[in-house]
Design a protein around this motif. Structure first.
Motif, PDB file in Angstrom:
ATOM      1  N   MET A   1      40.309  41.744  38.778  1.00  0.00           N
ATOM      2  CA  MET A   1      39.578  42.193  39.942  1.00  0.00           C
ATOM      3  C   MET A   1      38.368  42.989  39.495  1.00  0.00           C
ATOM      4  O   MET A   1      38.512  43.947  38.727  1.00  0.00           O
ATOM      5  N   ALA A   3      35.616  45.578  40.109  1.00  0.00           N
ATOM      6  CA  ALA A   3      35.430  46.712  41.014  1.00  0.00           C
ATOM      7  C   ALA A   3      34.495  47.761  40.435  1.00  0.00           C
ATOM      8  O   ALA A   3      34.581  48.930  40.801  1.00  0.00           O
ATOM      9  N   PRO A  16      34.700  50.056  46.083  1.00  0.00           N
ATOM     10  CA  PRO A  16      36.155  50.107  46.250  1.00  0.00           C
ATOM     11  C   PRO A  16      36.624  51.050  47.348  1.00  0.00           C
ATOM     12  O   PRO A  16      37.647  50.808  47.996  1.00  0.00           O
ATOM     13  N   LEU A  26      39.328  48.317  48.069  1.00  0.00           N
ATOM     14  CA  LEU A  26      40.204  48.194  46.906  1.00  0.00           C
ATOM     15  C   LEU A  26      41.624  47.841  47.336  1.00  0.00           C
ATOM     16  O   LEU A  26      42.270  46.972  46.740  1.00  0.00           O
ATOM     17  N   LEU A  30      43.803  44.560  46.371  1.00  0.00           N
ATOM     18  CA  LEU A  30      45.115  44.665  45.717  1.00  0.00           C
ATOM     19  C   LEU A  30      46.182  43.946  46.533  1.00  0.00           C
ATOM     20  O   LEU A  30      47.072  43.289  45.974  1.00  0.00           O
ATOM     21  N   VAL A  39      48.170  42.734  37.210  1.00  0.00           N
ATOM     22  CA  VAL A  39      46.845  42.875  37.827  1.00  0.00           C
ATOM     23  C   VAL A  39      45.998  43.777  36.950  1.00  0.00           C
ATOM     24  O   VAL A  39      46.454  44.837  36.514  1.00  0.00           O
ATOM     25  N   VAL A  41      42.328  45.765  37.102  1.00  0.00           N
ATOM     26  CA  VAL A  41      41.171  46.188  37.889  1.00  0.00           C
ATOM     27  C   VAL A  41      40.109  46.647  36.900  1.00  0.00           C
ATOM     28  O   VAL A  41      40.356  47.537  36.089  1.00  0.00           O
ATOM     29  N   VAL A  51      44.818  52.565  41.803  1.00  0.00           N
ATOM     30  CA  VAL A  51      45.119  51.169  41.475  1.00  0.00           C
ATOM     31  C   VAL A  51      46.610  50.841  41.442  1.00  0.00           C
ATOM     32  O   VAL A  51      46.987  49.687  41.228  1.00  0.00           O
ATOM     33  N   ALA A  54      48.512  48.346  38.893  1.00  0.00           N
ATOM     34  CA  ALA A  54      47.498  47.582  38.159  1.00  0.00           C
ATOM     35  C   ALA A  54      47.046  48.327  36.908  1.00  0.00           C
ATOM     36  O   ALA A  54      47.118  49.552  36.822  1.00  0.00           O
ATOM     37  N   LEU A  56      44.018  49.557  34.769  1.00  0.00           N
ATOM     38  CA  LEU A  56      42.603  49.867  34.951  1.00  0.00           C
ATOM     39  C   LEU A  56      41.895  49.723  33.616  1.00  0.00           C
ATOM     40  O   LEU A  56      42.345  50.275  32.600  1.00  0.00           O
ATOM     41  N   GLY A  73      38.955  42.186  31.839  1.00  0.00           N
ATOM     42  CA  GLY A  73      40.199  41.984  32.556  1.00  0.00           C
ATOM     43  C   GLY A  73      41.162  41.088  31.802  1.00  0.00           C
ATOM     44  O   GLY A  73      42.369  41.361  31.737  1.00  0.00           O
ATOM     45  N   VAL A  91      35.945  42.938  44.373  1.00  0.00           N
ATOM     46  CA  VAL A  91      36.526  43.900  45.297  1.00  0.00           C
ATOM     47  C   VAL A  91      35.820  43.900  46.644  1.00  0.00           C
ATOM     48  O   VAL A  91      36.386  44.350  47.643  1.00  0.00           O
TER      49      VAL A  91
END
Length: 198
Positions: A1, A3, A16, A26, A30, A39, A41, A51, A54, A56, A73, A91
């Motif tokens: 994702m 963002a 976000p 955001l 999600l 996931v 972000v 998050v 997820a 980050l 990512g 996002v």
């Protein structure tokens, strides 16, 4: 994702945290991938508390563009049990959750992935792509250009066979300006009024 953009047309206000119908963009993003096994972000450190489960991460250096964000990512998800199919989302596309099931269903043996298409234009940041093919495309671009920073997404996807999934309900509408956000919020209020909701 993805963002972590500059949000220049929003005066630098981070996307976000923008509210659509009282929910942060955001959180809508999600929710769109709530069933994913993992996931990532890609965004600034101040999202750490937002998050949830997820991971980050951030491209280095920051603001390297969406291809650099995709690379970051993928690296964050490079561990045992990494997903076979990666869902790519920006996002600022709050309706993407409606499209995720359609995208996943369109990833057949004949293609590398699928993306939304609207008005003849591919929406590459609302897509589902086989992880191995996406990693290979990123590495090919890195070898060709010397870096994935500031590379156009169209150059990344040129190496991929992506099925086009028609966007029939505006799932790829994005929030680039304050007017976009106001229009989407008004559309939600209008829809709620038609249903007799407060």
């Amino acid at each position: 994702m993805l963002a972590g953009g500059r949000a220049a047309r929003l005066g630098g206000t981070p996307k976000p945290g923008l509210l659509l119908g009282g929910t942060r963009l955001l959180d809508l993003a999600l929710a769109a991938v709530a069933e994913a096994t993992a996931v990532a972000v890609v965004g600034p450190a101040d999202l750490a508390d937002a998050v949830g489960r997820a991971v980050l991460t951030r491209e280095d250096p920051p603001f390297g563009g969406p291809v650099a964000g995709i690379d970051a990512g993928l690296r964050a998800l490079a561990r045992p049990g990494s997903p076979g199919v990666v869902v790519l989302l920006a996002v600022d596309v709050p309706g993407a959750g409606r499209a995720v099931p359609r995208l996943l269903a369109a990833v057949t043996d004949d293609v590398d992935g699928a993306c939304l298409e609207r008005g003849g234009h591919a929406q590459w940041l609302v897509a589902a792509v086989r992880r191995d093919r996406l990693v290979a495309a990123v590495e090919t671009l890195r070898a060709q250009a010397g870096s994935v920073h500031d590379q156009p997404v169209r150059r990344l996807v040129a190496a991929l066979r992506l099925a086009a999934v028609p966007d029939t309900d505006g799932a790829s509408d994005d929030v680039d300006t304050w007017d976009d956000l106001a229009r989407m919020n008004q559309a939600r209020r209008d829809a709620a009024a038609r249903k007799g909701m407060p």
